[in-house]
Design an enzyme around this catalytic site. Sequence first.
Site, short mmCIF file in Angstrom:
data_model
loop_
_atom_site.label_atom_id
_atom_site.label_comp_id
_atom_site.label_asym_id
_atom_site.label_seq_id
_atom_site.Cartn_x
_atom_site.Cartn_y
_atom_site.Cartn_z
N GLY A 279 39.33 39.39 38.06
CA GLY A 279 39.42 38.74 39.36
C GLY A 279 38.15 38.03 39.75
O GLY A 279 38.00 37.62 40.91
N LYS A 280 37.22 37.86 38.81
CA LYS A 280 35.96 37.18 39.12
C LYS A 280 36.16 35.67 39.21
O LYS A 280 35.41 34.99 39.91
CB LYS A 280 34.91 37.53 38.06
CG LYS A 280 34.53 39.00 38.06
CD LYS A 280 33.57 39.33 36.92
CE LYS A 280 33.20 40.80 36.92
NZ LYS A 280 32.29 41.16 35.80
N LEU A 281 37.14 35.16 38.50
CA LEU A 281 37.57 33.77 38.62
C LEU A 281 39.00 33.77 39.12
O LEU A 281 39.79 34.65 38.77
CB LEU A 281 37.52 33.05 37.27
CG LEU A 281 36.22 32.32 36.88
CD1 LEU A 281 35.10 33.33 36.68
CD2 LEU A 281 36.43 31.50 35.62
#
Length: 311
Positions: A279-281
Site C-alpha cells: 500500500g506504499k504506492l
Amino acid sequence: MTFKYGDAVKQAQVRPGMTVGELVDELGKAGAYNGGSLWQAVNIYERMLRDEQALKFFGLSGAMVPGGMGGIVADLIRRGHIDILVSTGANLTHDVIEAIGCHHYHGTAQVSDTELCEEGVNRIYDIFLPNEAFIRFEEFMQETYSSIPEGSTVSISGLLNQIGGRLETGILAAAAKAGVPVYCPAIQDSMIGLQYWLFSQTHKVTVSAFDDMHGLLDRCFEAKRAGALLVGGGVPKNYILQSKLMTESGFDYAVQLTGDRPDLGGLSGATLEEARSWGKLTGEATAVTVYGDATINLPLLVAATLERLEG
C-alpha cells in the site's frame, strides 16, 4: 495464441549538438531495456514536478556526494523541486566536508588500501578523501553543536537545519535557506552522529529520534498527492515509502534509480511494484525503476526533465 504488439521499435538516431532531452526522447523511441525505462522515468518525473498538489520527496542513498552528485540535489532544492529530503548520514557528512572548503579527489581503485591507511587517505571506490578533511569537519561540527543552548531538545531535522544555517553552499545550506526539512533517520550511522556522541560527553543537548515524525506525517496527511524520486534504497527509501502507510493512500508517482537486483530480497533492489503490495504506492500510481549507475542516470533524468519544464 494471438499476441498483442506494442509500437514498433525505432532505431535511435544520435547527432552532433543534441540536447539531453532529445537524446532521452530517442531512447524512448527505441523503448528497450533501461534506456526505455529512463525515458519513462523522465515522463513520470515531469508529471510529478508539474503537479502543484503533489508533495515531492527525494531519497538520497549511496556515495552520491563523493561522486559529485550533491550539486544536483542542492540545485533541485533551490528550484523548488524537493519538498522533503531524506538522506543517509554519510551523504550529509560529505556535503558538510565540501561546504567547509575541503574536497574529494580523483583516485583509483587499483591501489593498496593498507598503504592508503598508512598515508591517512580514505577511499570510496576511485575517490580519495584525506584525513585532514575530517579534522576540519570535527572542528566545524563541535563549534556548531556548541552553539545549541545547553539543556535543549532538538529533532534530527532541527539539528541538520542548525548545521545548514552555518554553511554557504551544499545540500544542507540550500535546504536551510529554502526551509526544506532534511530527515536522516539513521544519523547515528555517520560522522555527524559520531561527532554528536563526542559532544554529548560534556554537554546536555538531547536529539530526539521521534520528533520528526510529527511534522513529516502531518504533511503526508495534508497532501492530496505525493511523489518520490529515490536514488538507491536503504533507510531513506523505506522512511519515505512508509510515511504514507498511515494515510488513506500511497504514493502517486515514484522513480527509483538503483543498481541492485530484486531477487535477493533486499530493499535497495525491491521493485516499486512490490511496494504496491504494502500500500506504499496506489494501485493507479505511475512508477518505474531504472537500473544502472546513478551517477549516470540521475544527471540524465534531471537534465532531460528540466529541459521540458523550462525549455
